[in-house]
Scaffold this motif. Structure first.
Motif, PDB file in Angstrom:
ATOM      1  N   ILE A 156       0.853  -1.187   0.000  1.00 27.33           N
ATOM      2  CA  ILE A 156       0.000   0.000   0.000  1.00 27.33           C
ATOM      3  C   ILE A 156       0.892   1.241   0.000  1.00 27.33           C
ATOM      4  CG2 ILE A 156      -1.924  -1.153   1.160  1.00 27.33           C
ATOM      5  CD1 ILE A 156      -1.128   0.385   3.721  1.00 27.33           C
ATOM      6  N   ASP A 157       0.388   2.277  -0.666  1.00 22.59           N
ATOM      7  CA  ASP A 157       1.143   3.527  -0.787  1.00 22.59           C
ATOM      8  C   ASP A 157       0.165   4.682  -0.536  1.00 22.59           C
ATOM      9  OD1 ASP A 157       2.779   5.628  -1.375  1.00 22.59           O
ATOM     10  OD2 ASP A 157       3.448   4.848  -3.313  1.00 22.59           O
ATOM     11  N   SER A 158       0.315   5.293   0.644  1.00 19.05           N
ATOM     12  CA  SER A 158      -0.557   6.411   0.989  1.00 19.05           C
ATOM     13  C   SER A 158       0.249   7.399   1.827  1.00 19.05           C
ATOM     14  CB  SER A 158      -1.793   5.929   1.757  1.00 19.05           C
ATOM     15  OG  SER A 158      -1.425   5.432   3.025  1.00 19.05           O
ATOM     16  N   GLN A 159      -0.334   8.489   2.100  1.00 14.95           N
ATOM     17  CA  GLN A 159       0.310   9.497   2.956  1.00 14.95           C
ATOM     18  C   GLN A 159      -0.325   9.447   4.346  1.00 14.95           C
ATOM     19  OE1 GLN A 159       2.883  11.278   2.222  1.00 14.95           O
ATOM     20  NE2 GLN A 159       3.002  10.684   0.049  1.00 14.95           N
ATOM     21  N   PRO A 160       0.470   9.255   5.391  1.00 16.66           N
ATOM     22  CA  PRO A 160       1.955   9.219   5.355  1.00 16.66           C
ATOM     23  C   PRO A 160       2.515   7.806   5.479  1.00 16.66           C
ATOM     24  CG  PRO A 160       1.223   9.614   7.589  1.00 16.66           C
ATOM     25  CD  PRO A 160      -0.027   9.384   6.785  1.00 16.66           C
ATOM     26  N   TYR A 161       1.691   6.778   5.166  1.00  9.54           N
ATOM     27  CA  TYR A 161       2.111   5.410   5.484  1.00  9.54           C
ATOM     28  C   TYR A 161       2.292   4.597   4.209  1.00  9.54           C
ATOM     29  CZ  TYR A 161       2.389   1.130   8.270  1.00  9.54           C
ATOM     30  OH  TYR A 161       2.821  -0.017   8.889  1.00  9.54           O
ATOM     31  N   ARG A 162       3.425   3.879   4.153  1.00  6.78           N
ATOM     32  CA  ARG A 162       3.717   2.958   3.053  1.00  6.78           C
ATOM     33  C   ARG A 162       4.249   1.661   3.657  1.00  6.78           C
ATOM     34  NH1 ARG A 162       5.885   7.915   1.528  1.00  6.78           N
ATOM     35  NH2 ARG A 162       4.949   8.855  -0.358  1.00  6.78           N
ATOM     36  N   ALA A 163       3.765   0.533   3.152  1.00  5.90           N
ATOM     37  CA  ALA A 163       4.219  -0.745   3.718  1.00  5.90           C
ATOM     38  C   ALA A 163       3.960  -1.880   2.726  1.00  5.90           C
ATOM     39  CB  ALA A 163       3.516  -1.037   5.047  1.00  5.90           C
ATOM     40  N   THR A 164       4.841  -2.905   2.806  1.00  9.56           N
ATOM     41  CA  THR A 164       4.721  -4.132   2.007  1.00  9.56           C
ATOM     42  C   THR A 164       4.670  -5.324   2.958  1.00  9.56           C
ATOM     43  OG1 THR A 164       6.037  -3.119   0.239  1.00  9.56           O
ATOM     44  CG2 THR A 164       5.767  -5.518   0.173  1.00  9.56           C
ATOM     45  N   ASP A 165       3.854  -6.316   2.629  1.00  9.48           N
ATOM     46  CA  ASP A 165       3.831  -7.549   3.414  1.00  9.48           C
ATOM     47  C   ASP A 165       4.829  -8.526   2.800  1.00  9.48           C
ATOM     48  OD1 ASP A 165       3.381  -9.791   4.879  1.00  9.48           O
ATOM     49  OD2 ASP A 165       1.220  -9.860   4.569  1.00  9.48           O
ATOM     50  N   PRO A 166       5.986  -8.725   3.444  1.00  7.08           N
ATOM     51  CA  PRO A 166       6.999  -9.610   2.857  1.00  7.08           C
ATOM     52  C   PRO A 166       6.719 -11.087   3.106  1.00  7.08           C
ATOM     53  CG  PRO A 166       7.805  -8.741   4.924  1.00  7.08           C
ATOM     54  CD  PRO A 166       6.452  -8.122   4.711  1.00  7.08           C
ATOM     55  N   ASP A 167       5.746 -11.392   3.984  1.00  4.03           N
ATOM     56  CA  ASP A 167       5.503 -12.782   4.383  1.00  4.03           C
ATOM     57  C   ASP A 167       4.335 -13.431   3.661  1.00  4.03           C
ATOM     58  OD1 ASP A 167       7.599 -12.537   6.175  1.00  4.03           O
ATOM     59  OD2 ASP A 167       6.296 -11.916   7.825  1.00  4.03           O
ATOM     60  N   LYS A 168       3.644 -12.694   2.820  1.00 10.34           N
ATOM     61  CA  LYS A 168       2.511 -13.263   2.105  1.00 10.34           C
ATOM     62  C   LYS A 168       2.609 -12.948   0.626  1.00 10.34           C
ATOM     63  CE  LYS A 168      -1.278 -15.463   1.515  1.00 10.34           C
ATOM     64  NZ  LYS A 168      -1.279 -16.939   1.628  1.00 10.34           N
ATOM     65  N   SER A 169       2.441 -13.992  -0.191  1.00  7.60           N
ATOM     66  CA  SER A 169       2.516 -13.826  -1.644  1.00  7.60           C
ATOM     67  C   SER A 169       1.557 -14.798  -2.305  1.00  7.60           C
ATOM     68  CB  SER A 169       3.940 -14.064  -2.150  1.00  7.60           C
ATOM     69  OG  SER A 169       4.340 -15.411  -1.860  1.00  7.60           O
ATOM     70  N   VAL A 170       1.289 -14.554  -3.574  1.00  8.64           N
ATOM     71  CA  VAL A 170       0.468 -15.456  -4.378  1.00  8.64           C
ATOM     72  C   VAL A 170       1.299 -15.919  -5.568  1.00  8.64           C
ATOM     73  CG1 VAL A 170      -0.535 -13.488  -5.637  1.00  8.64           C
ATOM     74  CG2 VAL A 170      -1.650 -15.720  -5.721  1.00  8.64           C
ATOM     75  N   ASN A 171       1.297 -17.222  -5.821  1.00 10.93           N
ATOM     76  CA  ASN A 171       2.007 -17.797  -6.965  1.00 10.93           C
ATOM     77  C   ASN A 171       1.029 -17.979  -8.115  1.00 10.93           C
ATOM     78  OD1 ASN A 171       4.930 -18.606  -6.169  1.00 10.93           O
ATOM     79  ND2 ASN A 171       3.687 -19.221  -4.426  1.00 10.93           N
ATOM     80  N   ILE A 172       1.323 -17.339  -9.230  1.00 12.26           N
ATOM     81  CA  ILE A 172       0.488 -17.447 -10.424  1.00 12.26           C
ATOM     82  C   ILE A 172       1.170 -18.384 -11.409  1.00 12.26           C
ATOM     83  CG2 ILE A 172      -0.467 -16.204 -12.395  1.00 12.26           C
ATOM     84  CD1 ILE A 172      -0.847 -13.806 -10.642  1.00 12.26           C
ATOM     85  N   ASP A 173       0.426 -19.420 -11.825  1.00  9.24           N
ATOM     86  CA  ASP A 173       0.933 -20.404 -12.782  1.00  9.24           C
ATOM     87  C   ASP A 173       0.093 -20.316 -14.045  1.00  9.24           C
ATOM     88  OD1 ASP A 173       2.184 -22.472 -14.052  1.00  9.24           O
ATOM     89  OD2 ASP A 173       1.315 -24.071 -12.827  1.00  9.24           O
ATOM     90  N   VAL A 174       0.711 -19.852 -15.125  1.00 10.29           N
ATOM     91  CA  VAL A 174      -0.003 -19.652 -16.391  1.00 10.29           C
ATOM     92  C   VAL A 174       0.216 -20.872 -17.276  1.00 10.29           C
ATOM     93  CG1 VAL A 174      -0.344 -18.133 -18.373  1.00 10.29           C
ATOM     94  CG2 VAL A 174       0.366 -17.169 -16.169  1.00 10.29           C
ATOM     95  N   ARG A 175      -0.893 -21.453 -17.755  1.00 10.02           N
ATOM     96  CA  ARG A 175      -0.835 -22.662 -18.586  1.00 10.02           C
ATOM     97  C   ARG A 175      -1.592 -22.441 -19.891  1.00 10.02           C
ATOM     98  NH1 ARG A 175      -2.243 -27.484 -14.211  1.00 10.02           N
ATOM     99  NH2 ARG A 175      -0.651 -26.942 -12.650  1.00 10.02           N
TER     100      ARG A 175
END
Length: 371
Positions: free
Chosen positions: A126-145
């Protein structure tokens, strides 16, 4: 010398506090672990977020908040090339939109015209004023077939003859705007019920339900569910086939006698009984229709009959006997052993002695594990 030591001590505490602060998660994102996507189609990523430390920043829904998707690494500043989408910009590497309401902490996003190069791990920021943060512990794996995964067929309960049953077929819908169409191939008439449903991880799938009443004739018949995915101007198809396993009581029961023709009094014959059932019949009982005791408990029986039993009058079957009972006759009327002079004298002394007689045997199917 005391001042430098105290100064060093204060600096150490300050540095520890900074490290502890940066070690905390500034953002907690919620999204699926994995998404299987078709080339040329779209993909919807269900997404939500929370601010764990409200002391540092209290989320204000009136402040415009942007969403950022980062590929591979959570390092936003150090890896600018990994930023594939930023809702604050109109020109992004990936074509897409954040369809969720960011003011309600909903970051659900749709990417269009997916290619095989999209197969990777993605993180949210998220990117807002005055706070910006990334969750480094959660991700989604996308597999394209290039081809869609096969749909899944499930059966509700045991499949028994003359008992209603439901067949369910489900197929993933990674692009809810263009969900797959499900069709059935069944050995009976049916009316399917299709619906788009939401899974526990907020992804979508299409569910098709068929209700029907199977008979024993449906046993070991194939059923197929086919999923057709519209992708641009073409369709991509996947299917799943399974065999029905219908439990049913004994059918087509038959009894036979060998030899089939007339036999000598006092000789033996083989009795054979066969029946179709699921699970298979494990026990047959042979018994004399005139009231004698059961003689065998096996598919093949051997019975030896003398003149006395051959002449008995058959009795009527009891009312509570099982339905699957079949009869066979042994005819002793045409072949007799060669008569000796002594036997001829005995015959002459006993008037009215029967020279012809029949006896009936019946086979009773014992059903075990009656479905």
């Amino acid at each position: 010398m005391a001042c430098p030591e105290n100064m060093f001590f204060l600096i150490g505490l300050f540095m520890s506090g900074v490290l502890a602060f940066f070690g905390e998660r500034g953002l907690i994102a919620t999204m699926p672990d994995r998404l299987d996507v078709l080339t040329g189609s779209c993909v919807q990523i269900p997404c939500a977020f929370e601010i764990p430390n409200q002391k540092d920043y209290t989320f204000n829904s009136t402040i415009l908040t942007f969403g950022v998707w980062i590929k591979e690494s959570p390092q936003f500043a150090q890896s600018p090339n990994n930023v594939i989408f930023n809702s604050s910009k109109t020109d992004n590497r990936y074509q897409g939109n954040i369809t969720g309401n960011m003011s309600q902490k909903n970051c659900t996003t749709v990417f269009f015209n997916v290619t095989t190069s999209y197969s990777d791990k993605y993180l949210f920021r998220i990117d807002s004023q005055p706070y910006r943060a990334t969750d480094p512990d959660k991700s989604v794996n996308i597999d394209v077939r290039d081809l869609p995964p096969s749909p899944i067929i499930t059966v509700s309960g045991e499949v028994k003859e003359e008992t209603p049953v439901s067949l369910n077929c489900s197929a993933v819908a990674p692009c809810p705007e263009h969900p797959p169409e499900l069709t059935w191939t069944l050995p009976t008439q049916f009316t399917p019920e299709n619906q788009l449903q939401e899974n526990p991880d907020q992804t979508k799938s299409v569910l098709s339900i068929v209700n029907f009443t199977p008979s024993y004739l449906h046993h070991e018949k194939n059923i197929t569910c086919t999923a057709v995915y519209p992708v641009g101007t073409i369709n991509k198809t996947a299917e799943h086939t399974m065999m029905l396993n219908v439990s049913f009581s004994p059918k087509d029961t038959s009894a036979s006698i060998s030899p089939a023709g007339p036999v000598l009094v006092g000789s033996c014959v083989n009795l054979t009984c066969s029946s179709t059932a699921n699970p298979p019949v494990t026990n047959f009982t042979w018994f004399n229709i005139s009231g004698g005791k059961p003689t065998q408990n096996s598919p093949v029986g051997t019975v030896c009959v003398n003149q006395t039993t051959a002449g008995e009058k058959p009795e009527e079957p009891a009312e509570d006997q099982p339905e699957e009972i079949h009869y066979g006759d042994i005819d002793f009327s045409k072949l007799r052993p060669k008569e000796t002079p002594a036997a001829a004298q005995d015959r002459n002394r006993v008037q009215g002695q029967e020279t012809q007689s029949k006896t009936g045997l019946r086979a009773q199917t014992i059903k075990t594990n009656d479905p």
